[in-house]
Design a protein around this motif. Sequence first.
Motif, PDB file in Angstrom:
ATOM      1  N   LYS A   9      11.302 -33.546  27.427  1.00 45.19           N
ATOM      2  CA  LYS A   9      10.669 -34.292  26.342  1.00 45.19           C
ATOM      3  C   LYS A   9       9.270 -33.742  26.103  1.00 45.19           C
ATOM      4  CE  LYS A   9      13.040 -38.747  26.827  1.00 45.19           C
ATOM      5  NZ  LYS A   9      12.866 -40.217  27.034  1.00 45.19           N
ATOM      6  N   SER A  11       6.611 -32.236  22.489  1.00 41.48           N
ATOM      7  CA  SER A  11       6.303 -32.186  21.063  1.00 41.48           C
ATOM      8  C   SER A  11       6.659 -30.828  20.488  1.00 41.48           C
ATOM      9  CB  SER A  11       4.818 -32.466  20.819  1.00 41.48           C
ATOM     10  OG  SER A  11       4.479 -33.753  21.250  1.00 41.48           O
ATOM     11  N   LYS A  13       5.421 -28.369  17.610  1.00 42.56           N
ATOM     12  CA  LYS A  13       4.171 -28.233  16.862  1.00 42.56           C
ATOM     13  C   LYS A  13       4.196 -27.025  15.952  1.00 42.56           C
ATOM     14  CE  LYS A  13      -0.859 -28.176  17.469  1.00 42.56           C
ATOM     15  NZ  LYS A  13      -1.967 -28.073  18.448  1.00 42.56           N
ATOM     16  N   SER A  18       2.922 -31.949  14.043  1.00 40.09           N
ATOM     17  CA  SER A  18       3.671 -32.052  15.300  1.00 40.09           C
ATOM     18  C   SER A  18       4.510 -33.324  15.298  1.00 40.09           C
ATOM     19  CB  SER A  18       2.724 -32.044  16.501  1.00 40.09           C
ATOM     20  OG  SER A  18       1.909 -33.193  16.498  1.00 40.09           O
ATOM     21  N   CYS A  19       5.552 -33.321  16.117  1.00 36.67           N
ATOM     22  CA  CYS A  19       6.414 -34.491  16.231  1.00 36.67           C
ATOM     23  C   CYS A  19       7.022 -34.523  17.616  1.00 36.67           C
ATOM     24  CB  CYS A  19       7.509 -34.468  15.160  1.00 36.67           C
ATOM     25  SG  CYS A  19       8.578 -33.021  15.250  1.00 36.67           S
ATOM     26  N   PRO A  20       7.222 -35.720  18.182  1.00 40.55           N
ATOM     27  CA  PRO A  20       7.858 -35.831  19.502  1.00 40.55           C
ATOM     28  C   PRO A  20       9.342 -35.481  19.417  1.00 40.55           C
ATOM     29  CG  PRO A  20       7.458 -38.005  18.572  1.00 40.55           C
ATOM     30  CD  PRO A  20       6.820 -37.032  17.639  1.00 40.55           C
ATOM     31  N   HIS A  92       4.128 -29.622  27.704  1.00 46.19           N
ATOM     32  CA  HIS A  92       5.113 -30.449  27.012  1.00 46.19           C
ATOM     33  C   HIS A  92       4.996 -30.293  25.497  1.00 46.19           C
ATOM     34  CE1 HIS A  92       7.002 -32.557  30.366  1.00 46.19           C
ATOM     35  NE2 HIS A  92       5.814 -32.529  30.936  1.00 46.19           N
ATOM     36  N   THR A  93       4.695 -29.071  25.089  1.00 43.50           N
ATOM     37  CA  THR A  93       4.612 -28.769  23.656  1.00 43.50           C
ATOM     38  C   THR A  93       5.316 -27.458  23.374  1.00 43.50           C
ATOM     39  OG1 THR A  93       2.470 -29.889  23.468  1.00 43.50           O
ATOM     40  CG2 THR A  93       3.058 -28.352  21.714  1.00 43.50           C
ATOM     41  N   PRO A 118      14.660 -35.606  17.252  1.00 42.90           N
ATOM     42  CA  PRO A 118      13.392 -36.355  17.261  1.00 42.90           C
ATOM     43  C   PRO A 118      13.426 -37.456  18.311  1.00 42.90           C
ATOM     44  CG  PRO A 118      14.692 -36.915  15.320  1.00 42.90           C
ATOM     45  CD  PRO A 118      15.380 -35.766  15.982  1.00 42.90           C
ATOM     46  N   GLU A 119      12.314 -37.664  18.982  1.00 44.12           N
ATOM     47  CA  GLU A 119      12.210 -38.689  20.008  1.00 44.12           C
ATOM     48  C   GLU A 119      11.443 -39.879  19.436  1.00 44.12           C
ATOM     49  OE1 GLU A 119      12.584 -40.478  23.846  1.00 44.12           O
ATOM     50  OE2 GLU A 119      13.659 -38.912  22.757  1.00 44.12           O
ATOM     51  N   GLY A 123       7.932 -39.630  14.604  1.00 43.25           N
ATOM     52  CA  GLY A 123       7.825 -38.260  14.109  1.00 43.25           C
ATOM     53  C   GLY A 123       9.011 -37.776  13.314  1.00 43.25           C
TER      54      GLY A 123
END
Length: 293
Positions: A9, A11, A13, A18-20, A92-93, A118-119, A123
């Motif tokens: 898990k 992001s 970017k 950016s989005c989780p 974590h990106t 998507p988490e 996002g």
Amino acid sequence: MAPRRAYWKGSLKLSLVSCPVALYPASTSVEKTRFHMINTETGNRLKQQMIDEETGDVVEKQQKGRGYEVRKGKYVAIEKDELEAVQIESTHTIEIDSFVPADEIDKRYLDHPYYIAPEGKAGVDAFAVIRDAMKDKGRVALGRIVLTNREHVIAIEPLGKGLLGTTLRYPYELRDAEDYFDGIKSPKISKDMVELAGHILDTKAAHFDPSTFKDDYETALKALVKRKAAGKSIKIPEPRETSDNVVSLMDALKQSLGGKKGSKPAPRRAASRGGSRAAKKAHRSAARSRKAS
């Protein structure tokens, strides 16, 4: 229902957007038939132990460590905290570095596939923007991700409502193709042979459809286990005899195109021309006889 436990898990970017997201393994080997090592006398499962190859003593868990072989039989021990000192910090990106045409990615570099979704709801809009922009441009994103303490290059492309991420191998992980192909000879192949082979290809033309893939070996394994578990005997087939008959490449191509294995090869063209000339000569002789009479 497929398990929804995320493997990673973080992001996704793109510049300031950016989005989780969450990564899920796209492949699984759960359904494959697997065997355990057992004691054939007791039927009990065997447990592996680590053995010191010099002393033959069993090594306990707390005695195990990592070592790098610097020369034959000589190892330098690497401690856990020393390894942690060189590990890349997991941000974590997934940082997208560039976008490349899909057809430029050498298939040999493709490693492990992951579904990227998507988490959460926050996002979803940003996720859809990045996904649809790649669809419009027909490009694949290249980014970096840290998995199991190692940094990987990951190729990301649209797949339905989500994204498909595929980790890529580094160049040092690939063997040089020339080491295997350099010794291949370049024989002179007739145009007729190539055309015949092309016709065979045409008869087998299809579209890529993985649903037609059948793992015959896996099916046979399951049947074997089921029969054995039911107490039924297993018949061992006789070894197949190999044929020593040498068939010319041209005849093999013709037989393949005709779809009749073992059929007689077509008569040679020279023989056909010879028969045609004899027929024409006989026709001319008969005509001259009629004219003379």
